[in-house]
Motif scaffolding. Structure first.
Motif, PDB file in Angstrom:
ATOM      1  N   ILE A 210       0.831  -1.204   0.000  1.00  0.00           N
ATOM      2  CA  ILE A 210       0.000   0.000   0.000  1.00  0.00           C
ATOM      3  C   ILE A 210       0.864   1.253   0.000  1.00  0.00           C
ATOM      4  O   ILE A 210       0.615   2.199  -0.756  1.00  0.00           O
ATOM      5  N   ALA A 211       1.917   1.270   0.818  1.00  0.00           N
ATOM      6  CA  ALA A 211       2.800   2.442   0.883  1.00  0.00           C
ATOM      7  C   ALA A 211       3.384   2.762  -0.485  1.00  0.00           C
ATOM      8  O   ALA A 211       3.446   3.932  -0.903  1.00  0.00           O
ATOM      9  N   GLU A 212       3.828   1.741  -1.197  1.00  0.00           N
ATOM     10  CA  GLU A 212       4.417   1.946  -2.528  1.00  0.00           C
ATOM     11  C   GLU A 212       3.368   2.420  -3.529  1.00  0.00           C
ATOM     12  O   GLU A 212       3.629   3.308  -4.350  1.00  0.00           O
ATOM     13  N   GLN A 213       2.184   1.835  -3.480  1.00  0.00           N
ATOM     14  CA  GLN A 213       1.151   2.211  -4.438  1.00  0.00           C
ATOM     15  C   GLN A 213       0.702   3.663  -4.250  1.00  0.00           C
ATOM     16  O   GLN A 213       0.433   4.366  -5.234  1.00  0.00           O
ATOM     17  N   LEU A 214       0.630   4.105  -3.009  1.00  0.00           N
ATOM     18  CA  LEU A 214       0.196   5.488  -2.776  1.00  0.00           C
ATOM     19  C   LEU A 214       1.149   6.496  -3.409  1.00  0.00           C
ATOM     20  O   LEU A 214       0.706   7.512  -3.962  1.00  0.00           O
ATOM     21  N   VAL A 215       2.453   6.236  -3.323  1.00  0.00           N
ATOM     22  CA  VAL A 215       3.392   7.171  -3.955  1.00  0.00           C
ATOM     23  C   VAL A 215       3.483   6.931  -5.463  1.00  0.00           C
ATOM     24  O   VAL A 215       3.718   7.869  -6.231  1.00  0.00           O
ATOM     25  N   ASP A 216       3.299   5.682  -5.911  1.00  0.00           N
ATOM     26  CA  ASP A 216       3.297   5.435  -7.357  1.00  0.00           C
ATOM     27  C   ASP A 216       2.116   6.121  -8.034  1.00  0.00           C
ATOM     28  O   ASP A 216       2.212   6.535  -9.193  1.00  0.00           O
ATOM     29  N   ASN A 217       1.007   6.268  -7.313  1.00  0.00           N
ATOM     30  CA  ASN A 217      -0.142   6.997  -7.853  1.00  0.00           C
ATOM     31  C   ASN A 217       0.054   8.503  -7.792  1.00  0.00           C
ATOM     32  O   ASN A 217      -0.787   9.267  -8.254  1.00  0.00           O
ATOM     33  N   LYS A 218       1.187   8.917  -7.220  1.00  0.00           N
ATOM     34  CA  LYS A 218       1.605  10.313  -7.146  1.00  0.00           C
ATOM     35  C   LYS A 218       0.483  11.218  -6.637  1.00  0.00           C
ATOM     36  O   LYS A 218       0.106  12.207  -7.278  1.00  0.00           O
ATOM     37  N   ILE A 219      -0.025  10.862  -5.470  1.00  0.00           N
ATOM     38  CA  ILE A 219      -0.974  11.731  -4.779  1.00  0.00           C
ATOM     39  C   ILE A 219      -0.255  13.032  -4.460  1.00  0.00           C
ATOM     40  O   ILE A 219       0.832  13.037  -3.897  1.00  0.00           O
ATOM     41  N   ASP A 220      -0.866  14.147  -4.810  1.00  0.00           N
ATOM     42  CA  ASP A 220      -0.171  15.430  -4.709  1.00  0.00           C
ATOM     43  C   ASP A 220       0.114  15.833  -3.268  1.00  0.00           C
ATOM     44  O   ASP A 220       1.159  16.424  -2.978  1.00  0.00           O
ATOM     45  N   VAL A 221      -0.821  15.548  -2.379  1.00  0.00           N
ATOM     46  CA  VAL A 221      -0.637  15.856  -0.958  1.00  0.00           C
ATOM     47  C   VAL A 221      -1.029  14.616  -0.163  1.00  0.00           C
ATOM     48  O   VAL A 221      -2.197  14.204  -0.180  1.00  0.00           O
TER      49      VAL A 221
END
Length: 558
Positions: A210-221
């Motif tokens: 989950i941690a990797e996917q959240l940054v791979d989806n490049k959530i702006d904030v």
């Protein structure tokens, strides 16, 4: 923290639809049944906006059902009081939260009591799934992946809009995870937590933790707790935090001062992780025990030492500030410790985070006052077992606190000998802004998906003649001079067909205090020093169709 400039009406209705809500006020306000006296259909119809929203702010109170809201309101505002944000949203309904159980399908058994993974996945994807599952469809067993379902946040991102995800839990916890990740088990939060999600490991060709996917989806904030998950090593060697910074261009901040220093997204997305695990609740714990229980008639909750962590309203305000742009944005913000402290039978911890949520709603309403094309939705993900009871012997575990009324309130937790669990009851959902009327009546949380993406607008009847403004108000009939000077008197106003609303406190020809309200009214607090006797509260609504006033008398005692 910005204070709220706008509060909607307490109740809203459209043709053929009954909408139930509440008034916003402080503890000294008169009971609701003594409030508005005028028929309000025109006022309420003026709140309905079928246009698609440009911005969406979804605020979640994890485990926040009507019982928890009531307990927190009693404690913070008193039984006749109202939260200035949470209780002031104009459109209110009830929302069902059931999920599915694993099985062979396609007809999966119903799970009447769900955890945060399928419930958050429900509004994120518009589809039901099973316990533990993150924005992924049901399957034959918990360790068998289902079909990935696209989310509201991902669609906004694909449409070129900015997106944000805020939580007071670990940002990899179920509710924030469901906004922008897909995995068969919610426990697979970091690369070292993947025992039950082997097919999802990046080394096996999957999307990662989950941690990797959240940054791979490049959530702006991306703001909250969970630094320990991001300090875990990826399959390729670097930690997730290092990967986020070097590969995905995130700027990392670790405390309130660091967050305050970020003023734009022009230098890249922001990853704010303010503690290793979950963030600290607003209040110190008061954990219920077996009868005669903990606490008593004089027990008040104590403010917790949160160190350099930003609070929920501050994170929400910063996210809105950074995301605001001409194209629009989507923000999900979760006050997570309501649920976690309920699980611990900690009434003070849970109350504090309902209070924190209300402050965040006020921040959102501040923004909406200047940006009326913003849809705000406030709800929970599931119900919990916190119950207000008549005495300390009426539950397996009980706790008693002194409310804002000065009276004792006892809550009970009875689903377990210690701790507490989710329940399957429907929960409250409320909204303000474009398409907010879609939350009324009884809906399912999957219905929020289409509303947040923007439904096809319907047509309202056209009015060619400017309507004369309407105005109404409610206030306490009596207040002491000490309270008026220190806390003020709360005035609940409502107006329609107006462009400006002014609330004034007068004595004879002398104006004692005046404040502006939003064009549809709201809650204002008027203060005045060294006043006794009869005073008058006046609300003046002005619009294209003229000016209307409403008045009420208040007695100020010594």
């Amino acid at each position: 923290m910005p204070r709220r400039k706008h509060v909607g009406l307490a109740v809203a209705a459209a043709a053929g639809v009954v909408l139930v809500g509440t008034f916003g006020a402080q503890a000294q306000i008169a009971p609701v049944e003594q409030g508005f006296t005028k028929e309000r259909s025109a006022e309420l119809a003026g709140q309905i906006d079928p246009a698609k929203p440009r911005n969406v702010i979804l605020i979640i109170g994890d485990g926040m059902d009507d019982s928890m809201i009531t307990a927190a309101r009693n404690y913070e505002k008193g039984a006749s009081g109202r939260f200035e944000g949470l209780d002031a949203l104009p459109f209110t309904g009830a929302m069902t939260t059931h999920g599915l159980k694993a099985g062979e399908g396609p007809d999966y058994p119903i799970a009447y009591v769900s955890d945060s993974a399928p419930t958050a996945s429900g509004w994120s994807t518009g589809k039901k799934t099973i316990d533990g599952r993150i924005s992924q469809g049901p399957s034959s067993a918990a360790n068998v992946p289902g079909e990935d379902y696209g989310t509201v946040l991902e669609q906004y991102k694909a449409d070129g809009k900015l997106v944000g995800n805020v939580s007071t839990a670990e940002v990899t916890d179920a509710t924030p995870a469901a906004a922008a990740s897909h995995i068969n088990a919610r426990a697979c939060q970091g690369p070292a937590d993947m025992a039950n999600c082997a097919p999802a490991k990046k080394a096996n060709g999957g999307k990662g933790s989950i941690a990797e996917q959240l940054v791979d989806n490049k959530i702006d904030v991306l703001l909250g707790g969970g630094l320990n998950r991001y300090n875990q090593a990826t399959d390729d060697g670097p930690t997730v935090k290092e990967y986020a910074e070097t590969t995905r261009d995130y700027r990392f901040v670790g405390d309130k001062a660091g967050l305050d220093a970020v003023t734009s997204l022009k230098d890249g997305p922001v990853l704010g992780l303010f503690t290793g695990g979950n963030m600290t609740p607003e209040y110190k714990s008061l954990v219920a025990t077996a009868p005669p229980g903990v606490g008593g008639p004089e027990t008040r909750c104590e403010t917790a030492d949160r160190g350099n962590q930003p609070d929920f309203a501050q994170m929400t305000a910063k996210a809105i500030e950074l995301l605001d742009n001409e194209k629009g944005f989507f923000l999900q913000a979760e006050s997570a410790m309501i649920d976690k402290q309920e699980h611990a039978s900690d009434i003070c911890g849970a109350i504090g985070d309902v209070k924190a949520l209300d402050e965040a709603v006020q921040v959102a309403l501040d923004f909406q006052a200047e940006n009326p094309d913003t849809l705000i939705i406030v709800t929970g993900d599931h119900a919990h077992s916190t119950q207000i009871v008549g005495g300390a012997d009426q539950g397996r575990q009980t706790a008693t606190v002194k409310t804002a009324d000065g009276d004792p309130m006892t809550v009970a937790y009875s689903t377990s000998a210690s701790g507490s669990n989710h329940t399957g009851a429907q929960i409250r959902v409320a909204a303000s802004g474009p398409q907010a009327a879609n939350v009324t009546g009884v809906i399912d949380q999957t219905d929020l998906y289409a509303t947040m993406l923007g439904r096809t607008p319907s047509k309202l009847p056209v009015t060619t003649v400017p309507a004369k403004p309407s105005a109404s108000l409610a206030a306490a009939k009596k207040v002491s001079s000490k309270v008026l000077a220190k806390r003020g008197i709360s005035v609940v106003t409502a107006a329609s067909a107006s462009t400006s609303v002014k609330v004034t406190l007068v004595k004879g020809a002398k104006t004692l205090a005046t404040k502006k309200a939003a064009k549809t009214g709201g809650v204002v607090t008027l203060k005045a020093k060294k006043v006794t006797g009869k005073v008058t509260v006046v609300v003046t609504a002005t619009g294209p169709g003229g000016t209307t006033t409403a008045k009420t008398k208040v007695t100020v005692t010594r």
